[in-house]
Design a protein around this motif. Structure first.
Motif, PDB file in Angstrom:
ATOM      1  N   SER A  56      10.768  60.929  55.553  1.00 46.88           N
ATOM      2  CA  SER A  56      10.326  61.515  54.295  1.00 46.88           C
ATOM      3  C   SER A  56      10.177  62.833  54.463  1.00 46.88           C
ATOM      4  O   SER A  56       8.548  62.973  55.367  1.00 46.88           O
ATOM      5  CB  SER A  56       9.815  60.592  53.042  1.00 46.88           C
ATOM      6  OG  SER A  56      10.101  59.910  53.016  1.00 46.88           O
ATOM      7  N   THR A  57      10.252  63.849  53.633  1.00 45.07           N
ATOM      8  CA  THR A  57       9.731  65.530  53.790  1.00 45.07           C
ATOM      9  C   THR A  57       8.709  65.836  52.287  1.00 45.07           C
ATOM     10  O   THR A  57       9.907  65.455  51.049  1.00 45.07           O
ATOM     11  CB  THR A  57      11.339  66.376  53.743  1.00 45.07           C
ATOM     12  OG1 THR A  57      11.927  66.291  52.745  1.00 45.07           O
ATOM     13  CG2 THR A  57      11.882  65.674  55.084  1.00 45.07           C
ATOM     14  N   ASN A  58       8.904  66.390  52.472  1.00 48.75           N
ATOM     15  CA  ASN A  58       7.296  67.535  51.418  1.00 48.75           C
ATOM     16  C   ASN A  58       7.830  69.009  51.042  1.00 48.75           C
ATOM     17  O   ASN A  58       7.386  69.158  52.613  1.00 48.75           O
ATOM     18  CB  ASN A  58       6.126  66.880  50.928  1.00 48.75           C
ATOM     19  CG  ASN A  58       5.109  67.260  50.359  1.00 48.75           C
ATOM     20  OD1 ASN A  58       6.820  68.030  48.780  1.00 48.75           O
ATOM     21  ND2 ASN A  58       3.830  67.462  50.142  1.00 48.75           N
ATOM     22  N   ARG A  64      10.387  76.145  48.796  1.00 45.92           N
ATOM     23  CA  ARG A  64      11.118  74.744  49.102  1.00 45.92           C
ATOM     24  C   ARG A  64      12.969  75.456  48.770  1.00 45.92           C
ATOM     25  O   ARG A  64      12.702  76.932  48.490  1.00 45.92           O
ATOM     26  CB  ARG A  64      10.922  74.220  47.807  1.00 45.92           C
ATOM     27  CG  ARG A  64      12.069  73.168  47.763  1.00 45.92           C
ATOM     28  CD  ARG A  64      11.788  71.373  46.524  1.00 45.92           C
ATOM     29  NE  ARG A  64      10.768  70.825  47.123  1.00 45.92           N
ATOM     30  CZ  ARG A  64       9.522  71.847  46.323  1.00 45.92           C
ATOM     31  NH1 ARG A  64       9.217  72.226  45.186  1.00 45.92           N
ATOM     32  NH2 ARG A  64       8.209  70.482  46.504  1.00 45.92           N
TER      33      ARG A  64
END
Length: 121
Positions: A56-58, A64
């Motif tokens: 999972s990425t943030n 972004r």
């Protein structure tokens, strides 16, 4: 003993690209997450992007769509592909890992030494 070794910083023109790498080594039992933070002159350190052991990425809103975090199959090296760079991306970029060393019951934060990224014409 754990080391996070960063590479790939440098000077690039606006709109250009750079790729940062961070390799974790040492008596590592497990890594739950790795990420990149940055600190510009006179500002606080801020999150850029993170990736968990599950993939999972943030991302920070400001990066972004332009910066992409990824890792190798061994999950001990993390990359930050930086495209469409802007002058406001200029900062020292730090690698971070939340990991557990052999013989320890708990995870701890570890940091790299930082690598300078300068976006300027």
């Amino acid at each position: 003993q754990v080391q996070l070794v960063e590479s790939g910083g440098g000077l690039v023109q606006p709109g250009g690209s750079l790729r940062l790498s961070c390799a974790a080594s040492g008596s590592i039992l497990s890594i739950s997450a790795m990420g990149w933070y940055r600190q510009a002159p006179g500002k606080q350190r801020e999150l850029v992007a993170t990736i968990t052991s599950g993939g999972s990425t943030n991302y920070a809103d400001s990066v972004r769509g332009r910066l992409t975090i990824s890792r190798d199959n061994a999950k001990t090296t993390v990359y930050l592909q930086m495209n469409s760079l802007k002058p406001e991306d200029t900062a020292v970029y730090y690698c971070n890992a939340i990991l557990r060393v052999t013989g320890s019951r708990y995870e701890h934060d570890y940091w790299g030494q930082g690598t300078q990224v300068t976006v300027s014409s």
